[in-house]
Design a protein around this motif. Structure first.
Motif, short mmCIF file in Angstrom:
data_model
loop_
_atom_site.label_atom_id
_atom_site.label_comp_id
_atom_site.label_asym_id
_atom_site.label_seq_id
_atom_site.Cartn_x
_atom_site.Cartn_y
_atom_site.Cartn_z
N GLU A 51 -24.62 49.68 -28.84
CA GLU A 51 -23.58 49.65 -29.88
C GLU A 51 -22.54 48.57 -29.59
OE1 GLU A 51 -21.66 53.39 -30.61
OE2 GLU A 51 -23.56 54.50 -30.46
N VAL A 52 -22.08 48.56 -28.33
CA VAL A 52 -21.07 47.57 -27.93
C VAL A 52 -21.62 46.15 -28.12
CG1 VAL A 52 -19.81 46.63 -25.94
CG2 VAL A 52 -19.87 49.11 -26.33
N SER A 53 -22.87 45.93 -27.73
CA SER A 53 -23.48 44.59 -27.84
C SER A 53 -23.61 44.16 -29.29
CB SER A 53 -24.85 44.58 -27.17
OG SER A 53 -24.73 44.81 -25.78
N ARG A 54 -24.04 45.08 -30.15
CA ARG A 54 -24.16 44.71 -31.57
C ARG A 54 -22.78 44.37 -32.14
NH1 ARG A 54 -28.25 48.55 -30.98
NH2 ARG A 54 -26.88 50.32 -31.44
N GLY A 55 -21.79 45.15 -31.79
CA GLY A 55 -20.44 44.85 -32.27
C GLY A 55 -19.91 43.52 -31.74
N MET A 56 -20.32 43.20 -30.53
CA MET A 56 -19.83 42.00 -29.85
C MET A 56 -20.48 40.72 -30.39
SD MET A 56 -19.68 41.65 -25.73
CE MET A 56 -21.42 41.53 -25.37
N TRP A 57 -21.78 40.79 -30.69
CA TRP A 57 -22.54 39.59 -31.02
C TRP A 57 -22.81 39.42 -32.52
CZ3 TRP A 57 -22.38 36.17 -27.40
CH2 TRP A 57 -22.41 36.55 -26.04
N ASN A 58 -22.69 40.50 -33.30
CA ASN A 58 -23.08 40.41 -34.70
C ASN A 58 -22.16 39.52 -35.54
OD1 ASN A 58 -25.41 41.85 -34.51
ND2 ASN A 58 -24.58 43.77 -35.29
N LYS A 59 -21.04 39.09 -34.96
CA LYS A 59 -20.17 38.15 -35.69
C LYS A 59 -20.76 36.74 -35.69
CE LYS A 59 -17.31 37.48 -31.55
NZ LYS A 59 -16.02 37.78 -30.91
N TYR A 60 -21.80 36.52 -34.88
CA TYR A 60 -22.45 35.22 -34.83
C TYR A 60 -23.67 35.21 -35.75
CZ TYR A 60 -19.60 34.36 -30.68
OH TYR A 60 -18.56 34.19 -29.82
#
Length: 551
Positions: free
Chosen positions: A276-285
């Motif tokens: 969840e944290v990773s998707r939130g962190m990287w999905n802005k790219y």
């Protein structure tokens, strides 16, 4: 017939796992004699290689044969830690007689590979790259000297060795890997090797490349100057303009993880929370691959205490209790040998042992001196605390915390700090712990697998609610420190966590251990039962095929 035939698996592949995969990692903790790891990333990778073997998977491991390992942790004259870099000799490795060159900083560097046969440590076939051969000059030989070299140029050269060198080794072996699995982004140069190999077709690269990320904060993911990487040969001759086009990185700072997410077909975080944290962190790219979750795990056949589980299975509580006390005594022999302190096997024993890093807060429990001393001074309900772990030798802040605990322990008969935290000592500490203390800052811990193997040895987890803990703890198998207010400044979060930790220790843990032993034993049994089978790495290794390799 491919050259791989002489190094092939010793079994017929299970049809579920027939996809040919190569697993790239900077470190593997496979067995005590093989010192090529630093911490959790290696422990995880070693367990994966064991479980892949047990499941008859068509997987091989690719790593680096570190001439001096990570470091041997020893003591100075005043008991503070010191770092010994000593050449390692491994007679159980075989020569592959394969030699080839990679280009580093405009110069050819010769590479050979050593082979670890499956029957040595019950792993899949594994290959370890080294530049420490006579064909190279001194500088080139040094590339494979030290795991996580502090010098930036040396570090980049190591990534080229693992990624490009590993991919070239697979070409030499004619292994024809269908999947190149990067455990963290260290092996990313393999992607540029594949890019050249497949006629500079990024879509073709994506069919073969998968990526596991372990870092829950974007700032913690490695970045380097793109001009330096180009000069060093990181991109294997792909022009910089083309590198920028396929990775989408326009600036001068090259994010290895972001590039990996854009060149892979799929990636995964290492716990449900971390996903969840990773998707939130990287999905802005833009243009990143899907990120799924595969929770890390550890190899139960290697880690769990068979005698305790046999007693558990037969409902023989007396034998379970007796075995735990015996294991505590065996740990305390090591404590006595290292520190001269004789610990009590009847006393509540808390262990904090893992890689020393600032966010893991080894000294959090000591921060309220008055309360800490009150706990230590109790004679009717004695508490013993043991610390162990290896700071990165150049992380002077972490080394300072380690040494401050060494000096603190000199003043108390029931505090000890051990050196040499490797696989053997790790197993002993887990077997001898009543409480396995884990208090990283939330949400900094992606997974934190040491608590899994502690549970497999009858220790109860006492942890902040991070990493794998939300998937495990159910109120009856672990003590969980409530989450602080994450909107507060870090120092206030630390104070909140410290107070919660000490409150739980004084008001819940110590009273249960001494006043309600039946309740304590039930929690031990719950922990042992609940950690299996989900947190055994056979589940994890299976899920990599189901969710990632066959995606």
């Amino acid at each position: 017939m491919s050259r791989f035939e002489q190094f092939k698996h010793s079994y017929a592949y299970d049809p579920k796992y027939k996809t040919r995969a190569a697993y790239f990692s900077m470190e593997f903790a496979i067995d005590q004699p093989f010192k090529i790891y630093s911490g959790g990333l290696g422990f995880l990778a070693g367990s994966h290689m064991r479980s892949a073997y047990e499941l008859n998977q068509n997987l091989i491991g690719i790593g680096i044969l570190w001439t001096f390992g990570y470091y041997d942790q020893i003591r100075k004259g005043n008991q503070e830690m010191d770092s010994l870099f000593q050449e390692k000799i491994y007679n159980f490795l075989e020569d592959t007689n394969i030699k080839f060159t990679i280009e580093v900083d405009g110069h050819p560097v010769w590479v050979t590979a050593k082979y670890l046969a499956p029957e040595v440590f019950n792993t899949v076939p594994m290959f370890f790259l080294t530049t420490n051969i006579p064909e190279n000059d001194y500088l080139a030989q040094c590339i494979s000297n030290n795991l996580y070299d502090a010098d930036i140029n040396a570090k980049v050269a190591q990534y080229i060795l693992l990624g490009q060198g590993g991919a070239k080794l697979l070409d030499e072996l004619e292994y024809n890997a269908e999947i190149y699995h990067m455990n963290e982004a260290h092996a990313l140069p393999a992607a540029f090797h594949l890019y050249n190999k497949f006629g500079r077709n990024l879509d073709e690269v994506k069919k073969h490349l998968v990526f596991t990320t372990h870092t829950p904060e974007e700032a913690g993911n490695e970045k380097h100057d793109i001009q330096l990487l180009d000069k060093m040969g990181y991109f294997e001759g792909v022009p910089l303009a083309e590198v920028r086009k396929i990775t989408g990185i326009d600036g001068e700072e090259f994010s290895h993880s972001l590039a990996a997410l854009r060149m892979s077909k799929i990636a995964n975080g290492v716990s449900a929370l971390h996903g969840e944290v990773s998707r939130g962190m990287w999905n802005k790219y833009d243009d990143i691959c899907p990120i799924v979750s595969i929770t890390n795990a550890q190899n139960a056949p290697y880690w769990k205490d068979e005698v305790m589980y046999e007693a558990l299975g037969k409902g023989e509580d007396d034998k379970l209790i007796a075995r735990k006390k015996y294991l505590k005594k065996k740990l305390f022999e090591t404590v006595a040998d290292q520190t001269g302190k004789l610990l009590d096997p009847n006393a509540l024993t808390i262990v904090w042992a893992r890689r020393f890093a600032a966010y893991k807060r080894a000294d959090l429990i000591t921060k309220d001196k008055e309360r800490f001393e009150r706990i230590l001074a109790s004679t009717d309900r004695p508490v013993q605390i043991i610390w162990a772990g290896k700071p990165y030798p150049m992380d002077y802040g972490a080394v300072s915390i380690f040494n401050s605990l060494v000096h603190l322990a000199k003043n108390y008969k029931n505090l000890s700090v051990l050196v040499g935290y490797e696989l053997k000592l790790s197993k002993k500490l887990k077997q001898g712990a009543d409480i396995w203390l884990n208090n990283p800052r939330v949400p900094r811990e992606a997974s934190g697998t040491s608590g899994m193997t502690a549970s497999m040895n009858g220790a109860i987890n006492f942890s902040t609610n991070d990493g794998w803990i939300p998937e495990f703890a159910n109120g009856e198998n672990a003590f969980v420190i409530p989450r602080p207010d994450l909107s507060k400044p870090i120092h206030e979060q630390d104070a909140e966590d410290m107070n919660s930790l000490l409150d739980m220790l004084e008001n819940e843990i110590i009273p249960m251990y001494y006043d309600r032993p039946e309740e304590w034993l039930q929690m031990v049994k719950n922990s042992m039962n609940d950690v299996l089978p989900f947190f055994d790495s056979s589940r994890m290794a299976s899920q990599y095929y189901e969710k990632v390799y066959n995606y």
